[in-house]
Design a protein around this motif. Structure first.
Motif, short mmCIF file in Angstrom:
data_model
loop_
_atom_site.label_atom_id
_atom_site.label_comp_id
_atom_site.label_asym_id
_atom_site.label_seq_id
_atom_site.Cartn_x
_atom_site.Cartn_y
_atom_site.Cartn_z
N ALA B 225 0.83 -1.20 0.00
CA ALA B 225 0.00 0.00 0.00
C ALA B 225 0.87 1.25 0.00
O ALA B 225 1.83 1.34 0.74
CB ALA B 225 -0.91 0.00 1.23
N GLY B 226 0.53 2.20 -0.86
CA GLY B 226 1.26 3.47 -0.88
C GLY B 226 0.82 4.34 0.28
O GLY B 226 -0.07 3.97 1.04
N ASN B 227 1.46 5.52 0.42
CA ASN B 227 1.13 6.41 1.53
C ASN B 227 -0.32 6.84 1.51
O ASN B 227 -1.00 6.86 2.52
CB ASN B 227 2.03 7.65 1.49
CG ASN B 227 3.40 7.33 2.07
OD1 ASN B 227 3.53 6.42 2.88
ND2 ASN B 227 4.40 8.06 1.63
N LEU B 228 -0.81 7.19 0.29
CA LEU B 228 -2.18 7.68 0.16
C LEU B 228 -3.15 6.58 0.56
O LEU B 228 -4.09 6.79 1.32
CB LEU B 228 -2.44 8.14 -1.28
CG LEU B 228 -3.76 8.87 -1.47
CD1 LEU B 228 -3.75 10.19 -0.72
CD2 LEU B 228 -4.03 9.10 -2.96
N ARG B 229 -2.88 5.38 0.05
CA ARG B 229 -3.72 4.23 0.33
C ARG B 229 -3.71 3.92 1.84
O ARG B 229 -4.74 3.65 2.45
CB ARG B 229 -3.16 3.04 -0.47
CG ARG B 229 -3.96 1.79 -0.39
CD ARG B 229 -5.27 1.94 -1.15
NE ARG B 229 -6.32 1.15 -0.52
CZ ARG B 229 -6.54 -0.13 -0.85
NH1 ARG B 229 -5.86 -0.70 -1.79
NH2 ARG B 229 -7.47 -0.80 -0.23
N MET B 230 -2.53 4.01 2.45
CA MET B 230 -2.39 3.73 3.87
C MET B 230 -3.20 4.75 4.67
O MET B 230 -3.86 4.40 5.65
CB MET B 230 -0.91 3.84 4.26
CG MET B 230 -0.52 2.90 5.34
SD MET B 230 1.22 2.51 5.22
CE MET B 230 1.98 4.03 5.73
N PHE B 231 -3.15 6.00 4.22
CA PHE B 231 -3.88 7.05 4.93
C PHE B 231 -5.38 6.83 4.85
O PHE B 231 -6.07 6.86 5.86
CB PHE B 231 -3.51 8.42 4.36
CG PHE B 231 -4.26 9.55 5.02
CD1 PHE B 231 -3.92 9.98 6.30
CD2 PHE B 231 -5.31 10.18 4.35
CE1 PHE B 231 -4.61 11.00 6.91
CE2 PHE B 231 -6.01 11.22 4.96
CZ PHE B 231 -5.66 11.62 6.24
N THR B 232 -5.87 6.57 3.62
CA THR B 232 -7.32 6.48 3.46
C THR B 232 -7.89 5.20 4.06
O THR B 232 -8.98 5.21 4.61
CB THR B 232 -7.74 6.55 1.97
OG1 THR B 232 -6.95 5.62 1.25
CG2 THR B 232 -7.54 7.94 1.41
N SER B 233 -7.14 4.08 3.99
CA SER B 233 -7.78 2.84 4.44
C SER B 233 -7.33 2.38 5.83
O SER B 233 -8.01 1.57 6.44
CB SER B 233 -7.60 1.73 3.41
OG SER B 233 -6.26 1.64 3.03
N VAL B 234 -6.22 2.91 6.35
CA VAL B 234 -5.82 2.48 7.69
C VAL B 234 -6.00 3.62 8.70
O VAL B 234 -6.59 3.44 9.76
CB VAL B 234 -4.34 2.00 7.71
CG1 VAL B 234 -3.97 1.54 9.11
CG2 VAL B 234 -4.14 0.90 6.71
#
Lengths: 262, 320
Positions: B225-234
């Protein structure tokens, strides 16, 4: 957490940090520049020496100190009565107290003004301390009560079996355990009282009775506005509170955090 | 599922199930209990007297005065029934104040939450100056709005320092009297407020983000997961409580706002920055309409009560 960034990400976040730092510092730099116009550093000397500046400061200290003492004492005692002693009428009292939680002081303008007028309390610090305390107590009671509820009942029970009276239980067991939440109440109440503008505006009209938030008004009530001195005074007023924050950073932030969620 | 902490809390709570020391006659114990509970009431009496004396008596007094035409000084006052309340409904300044207060509260809340969250993320990157940002962002929070107000009033003047900077930077087109232009004044006040209190929402979000389980983050990272993905889903799903707390607290502090506006625009130009608190002050203190001011105060009390209920409910959730 976001340590591994793409080059674009790194550039964007660095840019944002720089812009934010600039936006935060710019007003300060402008104020310093404006405050030195005219007579330079002499503006600062004159603000302190030629105005009742020190007097305003002492008045603020008296008002903020008294409010903190009153609010912390009555809020802790009330929370202790409700949670540990399981006081009669505890639920009802709690509801009545906490109902004032979000009330703007402004909504009490008419009754406060009439009371202060009738009792001849104009220019008395009590005219500010009592309403400020009444408005700050609901928050104090709410956070203190929630904190004491989280302390295991066995601790009080053990002290009581050892023969501790209500007062000893409060002074020797509950107060030491509740220090973190008392710090929260002290920080919040002090800031609210020190920064209060509305109540002094209504009730403190003699210069000898006024407080720090009224200093800018002091310079404007003269025939002409002495702008550099307004800025110099604003900086001088803000320095102690910023210094206090920088020294007690961790406690202040923890206080605001606990104040929000407890 | 019952967590261990819930179990202990349930066991600590008051109630008949609580273990009593054995061997004590039940009746004596009950009598002692009743006396202790009455003595306990003495402990909460000072707080109760203070709050009832200032807040409750004040509100009742408002209610009484609001049915009269009293000017706040004269020895006489005439009953006018509910006239003050019907007058509120056709008071254009009140309606403008109500609208402005709502717009101000919503704008400040949205921007302050967004900015606070952005800063909470930024201090977790590798950007230089992030630790300085962490310290400086909170400094304005402890300053007095009265001081910020007088400072802003002169810095943002037509001939003020900000316009001076804009001219020097070749942005002369942007120059305007920020607080004296009716289409910009309220927005300028919003910006000043957000500047002052973003540090507050930062602290709340910062705490919430630091409670995100590092193992979950690591797992997400390993999964690519990229940073953006990590932010939105975690991270984002963890922030619901923080959003709620901040929305209620920011709304309450917007409702209370007086100093900043009084010392910058005093509600003007026209009614473009008039707020409920300013309207009460003008009617009661400057125009001697104590009866009408008392009626307006009760409207403010009713709104504040809704937020007090919300704040108490949130404090019971005890989570961010």
């Amino acid at each position: 957490m976001f340590r591994h960034q793409s080059t674009t990400g790194r550039v964007v976040s660095q840019l944002l940090v720089v812009v934010l730092l600039l936006v935060l510092m710019l007003p300060l730099l402008l104020v310093v520049r404006e405050s030195l116009k005219g007579e330079g550093w002499r503006n600062y000397v004159e603000v302190v020496a030629d105005t009742p500046f020190v007097r305003f400061f002492l008045n603020s200290l008296v008002i903020a100190g008294s409010t903190v003492a009153v609010v912390t004492a009555v809020a802790m005692a009330a929370a202790y009565g409700m949670v540990v002693l399981r006081a009669a009428f505890g639920r009802t009292s709690q509801l009545a107290i906490v109902a004032g939680l979000a009330l703007p002081g402004m909504a009490l303008t008419v009754p406060l003004f009439v009371t202060v007028q009738r009792l001849g309390l104009f220019d008395s610090p009590i005219a500010v301390i009592l309403p400020l305390s009444g408005l700050a107590v609901p928050f104090g009671v709410l956070v203190a009560r929630n904190y004491l509820t989280g302390i295991p009942g066995e601790i009080h029970e053990a002290a009581r079996l050892d023969g501790a009276g209500a007062w000893q239980l409060f002074a020797r067991i509950v107060v030491p355990l509740a220090r973190p939440i008392m710090a929260v109440i002290v920080i919040f109440t002090f800031l609210a009282a020190w920064n209060e503008y509305f109540l002094p505006l209504l009730f403190l009209q003699e210069h000898s009775a006024q407080v720090v938030t009224q200093i800018p008004g002091y310079f404007q009530s003269e025939r002409h506005i002495d702008l550099p001195k307004v800025f110099a005074a604003n900086l001088l007023i803000s320095l102690p509170i910023v210094a206090l924050y920088l020294v007690f950073q961790r406690q202040v932030r923890a206080g605001f955090l606990a104040g929000a969620i407890k | 599922m019952t967590t261990p902490s819930q179990l202990t809390r349930a066991a600590d709570g008051p109630g008949p199930a609580r273990a009593r020391p054995a061997g004590e006659p039940a009746r004596a114990r009950r009598r002692h209990d009743r006396r202790a509970r009455l003595a306990g009431f003495l402990w909460l009496l000072p707080a109760l007297v203070l709050v009832v004396g200032v807040v409750h008596v004040g509100i009742v007094y408002n209610a009484v005065i609001s049915t009269t035409d009293w000017n706040g000084i004269a020895p006489t006052r005439n009953p006018v029934g509910l006239d003050n309340y019907t007058a509120i409904l056709s008071d254009d300044v009140f309606l403008a104040a109500l609208r402005n207060t709502a717009v101000y509260a919503v704008a400040v809340t949205v921007l302050q939450l967004g900015a606070g969250l952005a800063v909470a993320v930024l201090v977790r990157t590798q950007a230089r100056g992030r630790n300085l940002l962490r310290v400086l962002i909170f400094v304005p929070v402890v300053l007095s709005p009265a001081i910020i107000g007088t400072t802003a009033r002169y810095l943002l003047d037509q001939d003020g320092a900000l316009n001076g900077l804009l001219r020097a930077a070749g942005l002369g087109d942007l120059v305007r009297p920020w607080l004296a232009d009716s289409s910009f004044a309220l927005a300028t006040l919003v910006v000043i407020t957000v500047w002052q209190y973003t540090g507050y929402s930062f602290v709340i979000y910062d705490a919430a983000i630091s409670q995100v389980d590092p193992a979950t983050l690591e797992a997400a990272q390993i999964d690519g997961a990229g940073n953006l993905r990590m932010f939105t889903s975690v991270v984002l799903p963890h922030l619901r409580g923080a959003h709620l707390v901040l929305i209620v607290l920011t709304a309450i502090s917007s409702l209370k706002t007086f100093d900043l506006v009084m010392l910058t625009t005093a509600g003007g130009p026209g009614t473009s920055t008039e707020l409920l608190t300013l309207h009460i002050y003008e009617q009661t203190i400057l125009r001697f309409h104590a009866g009408y001011g008392a009626a307006l105060s009760l409207v403010l009390v009713a709104i504040a009560l809704v937020f007090a209920v919300l704040q108490v409910r949130l404090s019971r959730l005890r989570e961010v």
